[in-house]
Design a protein around this motif. Structure first.
Motif, PDB file in Angstrom:
ATOM      1  N   LYS A  21     -23.938 -18.889 -24.912  1.00 55.94           N
ATOM      2  CA  LYS A  21     -23.187 -17.655 -25.160  1.00 55.94           C
ATOM      3  C   LYS A  21     -22.870 -17.475 -26.642  1.00 55.94           C
ATOM      4  O   LYS A  21     -22.900 -16.358 -27.162  1.00 55.94           O
ATOM      5  CB  LYS A  21     -21.903 -17.618 -24.319  1.00 55.94           C
ATOM      6  CG  LYS A  21     -22.167 -17.553 -22.832  1.00 55.94           C
ATOM      7  CD  LYS A  21     -22.986 -16.331 -22.460  1.00 55.94           C
ATOM      8  CE  LYS A  21     -23.229 -16.237 -20.981  1.00 55.94           C
ATOM      9  NZ  LYS A  21     -24.021 -15.041 -20.625  1.00 55.94           N
ATOM     10  N   VAL A 102     -12.971 -12.324 -32.312  1.00 61.53           N
ATOM     11  CA  VAL A 102     -13.479 -12.715 -31.002  1.00 61.53           C
ATOM     12  C   VAL A 102     -13.141 -14.182 -30.793  1.00 61.53           C
ATOM     13  O   VAL A 102     -13.328 -14.995 -31.701  1.00 61.53           O
ATOM     14  CB  VAL A 102     -15.009 -12.520 -30.908  1.00 61.53           C
ATOM     15  CG1 VAL A 102     -15.555 -13.070 -29.592  1.00 61.53           C
ATOM     16  CG2 VAL A 102     -15.379 -11.056 -31.077  1.00 61.53           C
ATOM     17  N   TYR A 133     -13.631 -13.735 -25.048  1.00 58.71           N
ATOM     18  CA  TYR A 133     -14.880 -13.737 -24.283  1.00 58.71           C
ATOM     19  C   TYR A 133     -14.682 -14.751 -23.164  1.00 58.71           C
ATOM     20  O   TYR A 133     -14.726 -15.956 -23.380  1.00 58.71           O
ATOM     21  CB  TYR A 133     -16.048 -14.086 -25.199  1.00 58.71           C
ATOM     22  CG  TYR A 133     -17.413 -13.907 -24.571  1.00 58.71           C
ATOM     23  CD1 TYR A 133     -17.603 -13.263 -23.353  1.00 58.71           C
ATOM     24  CD2 TYR A 133     -18.535 -14.383 -25.222  1.00 58.71           C
ATOM     25  CE1 TYR A 133     -18.854 -13.100 -22.803  1.00 58.71           C
ATOM     26  CE2 TYR A 133     -19.802 -14.224 -24.688  1.00 58.71           C
ATOM     27  CZ  TYR A 133     -19.959 -13.592 -23.477  1.00 58.71           C
ATOM     28  OH  TYR A 133     -21.208 -13.448 -22.924  1.00 58.71           O
ATOM     29  N   LEU A 172     -18.510  -7.418 -23.952  1.00 56.76           N
ATOM     30  CA  LEU A 172     -18.148  -7.841 -25.308  1.00 56.76           C
ATOM     31  C   LEU A 172     -18.772  -6.919 -26.342  1.00 56.76           C
ATOM     32  O   LEU A 172     -18.098  -6.431 -27.243  1.00 56.76           O
ATOM     33  CB  LEU A 172     -18.601  -9.291 -25.541  1.00 56.76           C
ATOM     34  CG  LEU A 172     -18.368  -9.862 -26.933  1.00 56.76           C
ATOM     35  CD1 LEU A 172     -16.906  -9.842 -27.319  1.00 56.76           C
ATOM     36  CD2 LEU A 172     -18.944 -11.269 -27.017  1.00 56.76           C
TER      37      LEU A 172
END
Length: 178
Positions: A21, A102, A133, A172
């Protein structure tokens, strides 16, 4: 939003899905021609994201505390380096240099960074968004706790104005492009 601040794990011993990710996010940042603003480490999700940003044409800004440099833990991928005295300075510079922040999965340092951004925003130092996230529900426990704080009136302003939660990569990206 051209400068994306990133908080995440420096650990190498985590589930590979988190690396995947991080690399996916880094590839998107690079392909969009955006800047990654992060802690400058050559470990874990930090290095994985920076490597993907660079591989896809993006730029990398590392905000590096002295101790990290002394321990030889600075990434060689940095286009710009902001040296800082300590972790407190690092958080302030990352917040200042980022358009949005983030948080990928991470540990104590990542939690510290998330709360720094939320606390500073809650009293008016900035109006920047932070996006968690939530890979595989990683942040669910924290989100439950934050809801408890809101329900019991320990948080004076609703968090939904500053805190977004992305369950998928598409979500996202949607937050990052709004």
């Amino acid at each position: 939003m051209n400068r994306i601040g990133l908080f995440c794990a420096a650990s190498e011993r985590i589930d590979p899905v988190y690396m995947e990710k991080a690399e996916e996010l880094g590839a998107w940042i690079g392909a969009q021609g955006k800047w990654l603003v992060y802690g400058g480490s050559n470990l874990g999700l930090m290095e994985a994201t920076a490597r993907a940003v660079k591989a896809h044409g993006g730029q990398v800004m590392g905000v590096v505390p002295t101790l990290l440099e002394e321990r030889g833990r600075v990434s060689t991928l940095l286009d710009v380096t902001f040296p800082t005295v300590n972790l407190s300075d690092r958080k302030d510079v990352m917040l200042q240099e980022s358009d949005v922040l983030v948080a990928l999965p991470g540990g104590i340092g990542t939690l510290d960074e998330i709360f720094h951004v939320l606390a500073a925003g809650s009293i008016g130092y900035h109006d920047k968004q932070i996006i968690l996230y939530n890979v595989n529900g990683f942040w669910d426990g924290l989100l439950d706790f934050l809801r408890t704080l809101e329900d019991r009136h320990f948080i004076h302003h609703p968090l939904d104005g500053r805190l977004k939660v992305a369950a998928t990569f598409d979500e996202l990206v949607s937050f990052l492009t709004d």
